[in-house]
Scaffold this active site. Structure first.
Site, PDB file in Angstrom:
ATOM      1  N   LEU B  58      -3.590  23.790  -2.754  1.00  0.00           N
ATOM      2  CA  LEU B  58      -4.590  23.522  -3.781  1.00  0.00           C
ATOM      3  C   LEU B  58      -5.413  24.791  -3.961  1.00  0.00           C
ATOM      4  O   LEU B  58      -6.345  25.053  -3.204  1.00  0.00           O
ATOM      5  CB  LEU B  58      -5.475  22.340  -3.378  1.00  0.00           C
ATOM      6  CG  LEU B  58      -4.890  20.959  -3.708  1.00  0.00           C
ATOM      7  CD1 LEU B  58      -3.617  20.697  -2.918  1.00  0.00           C
ATOM      8  CD2 LEU B  58      -5.897  19.870  -3.456  1.00  0.00           C
ATOM      9  N   GLU B  60      -6.066  26.767  -7.489  1.00  0.00           N
ATOM     10  CA  GLU B  60      -5.746  27.032  -8.900  1.00  0.00           C
ATOM     11  C   GLU B  60      -5.924  28.497  -9.276  1.00  0.00           C
ATOM     12  O   GLU B  60      -5.128  29.041 -10.045  1.00  0.00           O
ATOM     13  CB  GLU B  60      -6.575  26.136  -9.820  1.00  0.00           C
ATOM     14  CG  GLU B  60      -6.109  24.683  -9.879  1.00  0.00           C
ATOM     15  CD  GLU B  60      -6.599  23.833  -8.721  1.00  0.00           C
ATOM     16  OE1 GLU B  60      -7.414  24.332  -7.908  1.00  0.00           O
ATOM     17  OE2 GLU B  60      -6.182  22.665  -8.606  1.00  0.00           O
ATOM     18  N   ASP B  85      -8.439  18.814 -15.954  1.00  0.00           N
ATOM     19  CA  ASP B  85      -9.758  18.765 -15.301  1.00  0.00           C
ATOM     20  C   ASP B  85      -9.805  19.717 -14.096  1.00  0.00           C
ATOM     21  O   ASP B  85     -10.886  20.111 -13.664  1.00  0.00           O
ATOM     22  CB  ASP B  85     -10.059  17.352 -14.797  1.00  0.00           C
ATOM     23  CG  ASP B  85      -9.809  16.304 -15.872  1.00  0.00           C
ATOM     24  OD1 ASP B  85     -10.773  15.719 -16.370  1.00  0.00           O
ATOM     25  OD2 ASP B  85      -8.627  16.084 -16.208  1.00  0.00           O
ATOM     26  N   ILE B  87      -8.511  22.648 -14.004  1.00  0.00           N
ATOM     27  CA  ILE B  87      -8.229  24.015 -14.446  1.00  0.00           C
ATOM     28  C   ILE B  87      -9.411  24.948 -14.192  1.00  0.00           C
ATOM     29  O   ILE B  87      -9.261  26.160 -14.167  1.00  0.00           O
ATOM     30  CB  ILE B  87      -7.837  24.012 -15.948  1.00  0.00           C
ATOM     31  CG1 ILE B  87      -6.917  25.204 -16.272  1.00  0.00           C
ATOM     32  CG2 ILE B  87      -9.072  23.994 -16.865  1.00  0.00           C
ATOM     33  CD1 ILE B  87      -6.187  25.070 -17.596  1.00  0.00           C
ATOM     34  N   PHE B  88     -10.586  24.359 -13.957  1.00  0.00           N
ATOM     35  CA  PHE B  88     -11.791  25.201 -13.899  1.00  0.00           C
ATOM     36  C   PHE B  88     -11.839  26.182 -12.735  1.00  0.00           C
ATOM     37  O   PHE B  88     -12.367  27.273 -12.886  1.00  0.00           O
ATOM     38  CB  PHE B  88     -13.048  24.336 -14.005  1.00  0.00           C
ATOM     39  CG  PHE B  88     -13.073  23.616 -15.330  1.00  0.00           C
ATOM     40  CD1 PHE B  88     -13.245  24.327 -16.500  1.00  0.00           C
ATOM     41  CD2 PHE B  88     -12.835  22.253 -15.421  1.00  0.00           C
ATOM     42  CE1 PHE B  88     -13.216  23.698 -17.744  1.00  0.00           C
ATOM     43  CE2 PHE B  88     -12.799  21.612 -16.656  1.00  0.00           C
ATOM     44  CZ  PHE B  88     -12.986  22.338 -17.814  1.00  0.00           C
ATOM     45  N   PRO B  89     -11.313  25.869 -11.563  1.00  0.00           N
ATOM     46  CA  PRO B  89     -11.260  26.930 -10.542  1.00  0.00           C
ATOM     47  C   PRO B  89     -10.446  28.139 -11.018  1.00  0.00           C
ATOM     48  O   PRO B  89     -10.625  29.239 -10.508  1.00  0.00           O
ATOM     49  CB  PRO B  89     -10.587  26.245  -9.352  1.00  0.00           C
ATOM     50  CG  PRO B  89     -10.864  24.796  -9.552  1.00  0.00           C
ATOM     51  CD  PRO B  89     -10.863  24.577 -11.054  1.00  0.00           C
ATOM     52  N   HIS B 129     -10.070  13.041 -14.497  1.00  0.00           N
ATOM     53  CA  HIS B 129      -8.637  12.955 -14.797  1.00  0.00           C
ATOM     54  C   HIS B 129      -8.437  12.601 -16.266  1.00  0.00           C
ATOM     55  O   HIS B 129      -7.445  11.986 -16.633  1.00  0.00           O
ATOM     56  CB  HIS B 129      -7.937  11.920 -13.909  1.00  0.00           C
ATOM     57  CG  HIS B 129      -7.969  12.257 -12.454  1.00  0.00           C
ATOM     58  ND1 HIS B 129      -9.089  12.098 -11.677  1.00  0.00           N
ATOM     59  CD2 HIS B 129      -7.021  12.775 -11.641  1.00  0.00           C
ATOM     60  CE1 HIS B 129      -8.826  12.489 -10.439  1.00  0.00           C
ATOM     61  NE2 HIS B 129      -7.580  12.901 -10.387  1.00  0.00           N
TER      62      HIS B 129
END
Lengths: 340, 324
Positions: B58, B60, B85, B87-89, B129
């Site tokens: 995990l 991203e 949801d 995608i922000f990292p 999600h």
């Protein structure tokens, strides 16, 4: 704690099998490296001068004092190896073989710059030299270098991906994730932390509880090494060990080279967060002074020869400044956003 | 011709790409033996091996960063972000690194990464999600953004994305992953990016949507037809670059338009579409363009049906344009 954290110049050999004669050298090896370091210093001095009269805009970050790290490390790599660097990358790209003309013209925002004047000081690339930036986002480039190593391994190319970053990067997520992936996927990456003791104006002990950056390797069962970056030959030899391990076995290494920038973080930084005494102490380890002394005292090189090199470098940089001054300004950026 | 749903069409496109292009690899969370959380990569691990269908931790930012490093040196990586949801990292990697790589290197390093990610609500996924963050990426120069609404386009536009040289965010509407079914050729084909599709012709009101909302405006158009209102239905398909010509032509003809998306209304992509239409067809407009969007709130769990645009809300907007 402040003084102790900053004055300890630990040279810790973490590899048990590190050979003892790592600093032995010859005139043939050291002289060209000295010349490269001198060119980098003069290039940066010229850029500081240009900045003060407005020829360079925005930000300018100098690595004066750190020249042995980029010079020694690049000398340990082959031309086909990939290099990814930070926003303090003038030395790395010069050591890699990009001309002083193309570097200064880039800073001046000229069409003849290494990226056509689109990026300036912090954002240089040269595909021809396998130089993958020039990155202005601290730590964001680390996983990118890991991806380049993936590609090299995927195609069985025996290329190494070397990535430079500062101690400021060591606390950010991109670095942590890049390190984890390189270890997990066993990729030929050499992570080179240029620990210049300050994340901009904040000393290391205020940014991390574990100021030995290489401890992060332990979490990933990764090889590590840590040493002072005042001697260009030592830097070259120590990094070469990691480079060859990466090339032959795909094992990544996390290296911390302890160094110091003699000037502020950027041109606007007078460096008030550190004492004159501290700066003076580190200047005793000036890599150029050390290399010159070794050439003269240890290798018996004629001082006239060194003066001749200094004159050559002076001409090279003066020529590059003239070139940047007289080149046409960058005039188009639209063609590079997307292909069509 | 076989019938497929969107998941199967995406899976089929990935299989074709992986077989045809050894430089393509798939990487992401649970994309391997597990086959992806929605099963989009099902069977690919067995067919192409663990060296090419790669489970990641995990991480991203690491996933996208690594894909960038592969792509700049000629590979064609296909990273999956498990939910948009999440995608922000990787937002920094996408916005600051990926989208700008060609530009930053003065054209030396194109960066053809195609990021696949499920988008939108409709599966009672709650806050994390269900979101539709497409506008944030449309606002990022250098990036193309695609959202298909049916299996045929999903396969054709995914293959088209993989055969051009710029980064693409390929967003798959999860609400209709299985609900949308249609005939899909087995063979290799592409659907051109940047082209909208007139799904239904009509001469009174133009309805514009993309992804899962296309079926909503189709339903609204059918209901409108029952009461004698003729609607033109346009599926944008590619959001960046978007097909301004097709919608300008339709809205100039009809003089009335309704823009629908499930992302929050304020600064949503509809704002850009409407402004572009005002700039081009002001003289032809008979009424203000109406927007039917998600609300400016976090995405709700139990009240999802209230949040998401539906045919009745669209019908209300259609009436408003006619009664103005």
């Amino acid at each position: 704690m402040l003084a102790g954290a900053m004055s300890s110049r630990a040279d810790i050999r973490i590899e048990p099998d590190t050979p003892e004669n790592l600093e032995a050298t010859t005139e043939e090896e050291l002289l060209p490296l000295y010349k490269t370091m001198l060119s980098i210093r003069r290039l940066e001095e010229a850029s500081a001068k240009a900045y003060s009269v407005g020829k360079i805009g925005g930000f300018l970050h100098l690595a004066i004092g750190q020249e042995a790290v980029c010079t020694g490390a690049v000398a340990a790599l082959r031309p086909e190896d990939y290099i990814t660097s930070t926003y303090r990358e003038h030395g790395h790209i010069y050591a890699r073989g990009v001309s002083a003309r193309a570097i200064l013209a880039e800073m001046w925002g000229k069409k003849t710059g290494v990226v056509k004047g689109l990026g300036g000081s912090m954002h240089m690339f040269s595909k021809e030299h396998n130089f993958l930036g020039g990155h202005g986002i601290v730590g964001g480039h680390v996983p990118i270098a890991v991806g380049a190593a993936f590609k090299a391994k995927y195609h069985g190319e025996k290329r190494v991906s070397a990535v430079f970053f500062g101690d400021g990067s060591a606390t950010i997520g991109g670095f942590a994730e890049g390190l984890a992936l390189a270890a997990l996927w066993k990729l030929p990456v050499v992570f080179i932390c240029e620990n210049n003791q300050y994340s901009m104006g904040t000393p290391l002990y205020r940014t991390t509880a574990a100021p030995d950056i290489t401890q992060r390797a332990l979490a990933h069962d990764m090889d590590r090494d840590r040493f002072d970056g005042d001697d260009v030959i030592k830097v070259k030899r120590r990094i070469a060990l990691a480079v060859e391990r990466a090339r032959e076995t795909n094992r990544p290494t996390l290296i911390e080279v302890r160094t110091y920038r003699f000037r502020g973080h950027s041109m606007s930084d007078p460096g008030l967060y550190r004492t004159r005494e501290e700066v003076a102490e580190w200047k005793k380890g000036d890599p150029l002074v050390r290399a010159k002394r070794r050439l003269i005292e240890e290798l018996g090189v004629d001082e006239e020869k060194i003066k001749a090199i200094a004159a050559e470098v002076k001409d090279e940089i003066a020529d590059a400044v003239r070139f940047a001054d007289t080149s046409p300004a960058s005039d188009s950026y639209l063609p590079y956003v997307i292909k069509e | 011709m076989p019938t497929m749903n969107i998941i199967q069409a995406v899976n089929n496109a990935l299989r074709i790409q992986m077989a045809a292009e050894p430089k393509s690899i798939i990487l992401g969370e649970d994309v391997g033996k597990f086959g992806g959380v929605f099963r989009a990569t099902s069977g690919l691990y067995d067919e192409f091996g663990e060296e090419r269908v790669i489970d990641t931790p995990l991480a991203e930012a690491g996933i996208i960063g690594a894909a960038i490093g592969m792509a700049v040196y000629g590979m064609r990586p296909i990273p999956e972000i498990q939910f948009s949801d999440f995608i922000f990292p990787a937002f920094d990697q996408i916005v600051n690194e990926l989208a700008k790589f060609r530009y930053r290197s003065g054209g030396q390093y194109p960066c053809p990464v195609v990021i696949r990610t499920p988008v939108g609500g409709g599966i009672r996924g709650g806050h994390y999600h269900s979101q539709s963050p497409e506008a944030l990426f449309i606002h990022t120069p250098g990036l193309k953004v695609v959202i298909p609404s049916n299996p045929y386009d999903a396969k054709g536009m995914l293959l088209a994305s993989l055969r051009q040289d710029d980064p693409v965010l390929f967003m798959e509407p999860k609400k209709i992953y299985r609900a949308s079914r249609g005939e899909v050729p087995e063979e290799d084909y592409t659907v051109e990016l940047g082209k909208a599709k007139v799904v239904r012709e009509g001469n009174q009101v133009t309805l514009i949507a993309y992804g899962a909302m296309v079926s909503v405006i189709e339903e609204a158009a059918a209901k409108a037809a029952e009461i004698g209102i003729s609607c033109e239905v346009i599926d944008l398909r590619t959001l960046m670059p978007f097909d301004i010509e097709t919608i300008t032509e339709s809205v100039s003809k009809n003089g009335r338009a309704v823009m629908v998306h499930e992302a929050p209304q304020t600064c949503g992509f509809g704002a850009e579409v409407c402004t572009s239409l005002y700039e081009r067809c002001m003289a032809h407009l008979e009424a203000p363009i109406q927007r039917v969007c998600g609300f400016d709130t976090p995405f709700p769990y139990s009240l999802e049906h209230e949040y998401l645009p539906n045919a009745d809300r669209v019908l209300g907007a259609i009436r408003k344009t006619l009664e103005w």
